[in-house]
Write a protein that holds these residues in place. Structure first.
Motif, short mmCIF file in Angstrom:
data_model
loop_
_atom_site.label_atom_id
_atom_site.label_comp_id
_atom_site.label_asym_id
_atom_site.label_seq_id
_atom_site.Cartn_x
_atom_site.Cartn_y
_atom_site.Cartn_z
N SER A 1 0.68 -1.21 0.15
CA SER A 1 -0.08 -0.05 -0.02
C SER A 1 0.76 1.18 -0.06
N GLY A 2 0.86 1.71 -1.13
CA GLY A 2 1.73 3.06 -1.20
C GLY A 2 0.64 4.40 -0.92
N GLU A 3 1.46 5.49 -1.26
CA GLU A 3 0.37 6.85 -0.93
C GLU A 3 -0.59 7.00 -1.90
N GLU A 4 -0.19 6.54 -3.13
CA GLU A 4 -0.97 6.75 -4.27
C GLU A 4 -2.02 5.80 -4.56
N THR B 1 -2.61 0.93 -4.42
CA THR B 1 -2.20 -0.27 -3.64
C THR B 1 -2.08 -1.25 -4.95
N ARG C 1 8.54 2.30 -4.49
CA ARG C 1 8.96 3.18 -3.67
C ARG C 1 9.90 2.32 -2.68
#
Ligand code: PEP
Ligand code: MN
Length: 347
Positions: A28-31, A33, A76
């Motif tokens: 799960s990234g900031e922008e 999943t 990331r």
């Protein structure tokens, strides 16, 4: 998944993968999943079916043999937090301590020197892989107790090697980070086992491990569910024997591009010569390593293992001071001390 995908939509995809005998690994990234689907064979029909589910943005086959460790799965950088130290966040982290834990007094004394000089994580081996069966092979659990005492005295989180599946539980009881040594990089049962533990694992590159084999070894740990893997370049064996190993700095730069995992450089084992530790440490910072592992001993001449590559306390202090301006110049400063550090006596 699309950036606006709901938790239910993500869960439906995980369920669908499960039904197809695939394992879903969430990132799960900031922008958005990303769901990594790992299994022996991914049926093209399932791929198409998943592509049409609501919330799914696209289905991208990962062409490299390693999946979870690669940047295709997780673009990331992975940041691993241990005892108030963040590894992989752009700051430079230093792990230091003796090759072997020899006794409590020596361990605590070294821990204080590491903390006072600005080191972040304490190392020390209790289970030692030695070339000769007659060499000192470590104090075992007694050594782990000394390491824990040194952590209590200083507040530094600790890393130590685990060599056998049977020892994983006991080592995990004492260690904040489990180290897999170079000789065990391809001990797949051990990799599976540390993959099941809720502790970060530092995986050293094998003496003759290729970069792909190394990342596949990390994949074993991640595939079992432990995504907190740190890589460590510790030199590879080449025709050169003046240095103990050849520290592969190119591998550090290359792996930073291939993988999101943090990477640590070990110029102590990488060269075998204490005089080369500082120049290779500066070079490691410059090529993109997230930190160092170095050996430090109160009296290297009398060390029970790896004295020739161990720094004295004064030399370790000098190393830390030499790294600071390099880190500042390159925008990757030496990390602040761990949050839970015990204050230096007299402060
Ligand atoms: C160590 O860190 O003490 C060690 C034995 O390292 P390696 O596995 O890289 O030889
Ligand atoms: Mn050593």
């Amino acid at each position: 998944m699309r950036p606006d995908a709901t938790t239910d939509e993500i869960q439906s995809v995980l369920d669908r993968l499960h039904a197809a005998n695939l394992e879903g690994h969430l990132s799960s990234g900031e922008e958005r999943t990303v769901i990594g689907a790992v299994g022996r064979v991914v049926d093209p029909e399932i791929r198409t079916a998943i592509g049409t589910m609501t919330g799914v943005d696209s289905v991208v086959p990962i062409s490299r043999p390693y999946k979870l460790t690669g940047r295709e799965f997780k673009p990331r950088d992975t940041v691993i937090e241990v005892g108030g130290v963040r590894i992989g966040d752009g700051n430079f982290v230093v792990m230091a301590g003796p090759c072997s834990i020899e006794n409590e007094e020596h361990m605590v004394e070294t821990a204080r020197a590491v903390r006072d000089a600005g080191g972040h994580i304490l190392r020390g081996g209790a289970f030692k892989p030695r070339t000769s069966p007659y060499a000192f092979r470590g104090l075992g659990e007694e050594g782990l107790r000394h390491l824990a005492t040194a952590r209590d005295e200083t507040g530094l989180p600790v890393i130590t090697e685990v060599m056998a599946v049977a020892d994983v539980d006991i080592v995990a009881r004492y260690a904040d980070i489990l180290q897999i040594g170079a000789r065990n990089m391809q001990n797949y049962n051990l990799l599976d086992e540390v993959g099941l533990v809720r502790r970060p694992v530092m995986l050293k590159r094998g003496l003759s491990g290729t970069i792909e084999e190394w990342l596949l070894a990390a994949e074993y740990i991640m595939a079992k569910g432990n995504h907190e893997v740190i890589l460590c370049e510790r030199g590879i064996r080449t025709f050169e024997t003046t240095t103990r190993n050849t520290l592969d700095l190119a591998a550090i730069a290359l792996v930073k591009g291939l993988s999101h995992l943090p990477i640590i450089s070990d110029p102590s084992h990488g060269t075998g010569l204490w005089k080369l530790v500082e120049p290779m440490a500066r070079a490691s910072l410059a090529v993109g390593a997230d930190g160092l592992m170095v050996e430090v001993h109160p009296n290297p001449d009398q060390a029970l293992s790896d004295g020739a590559q161990s720094l004295t306390f004064a030399n370790f202090h000098g190393l830390m001071e030499a790294l600071r301006p390099v880190g500042e110049t390159l925008g990757r400063p030496v990390a602040p001390p761990p949050a839970e550090l015990t204050p230096v006596a007299g402060d």
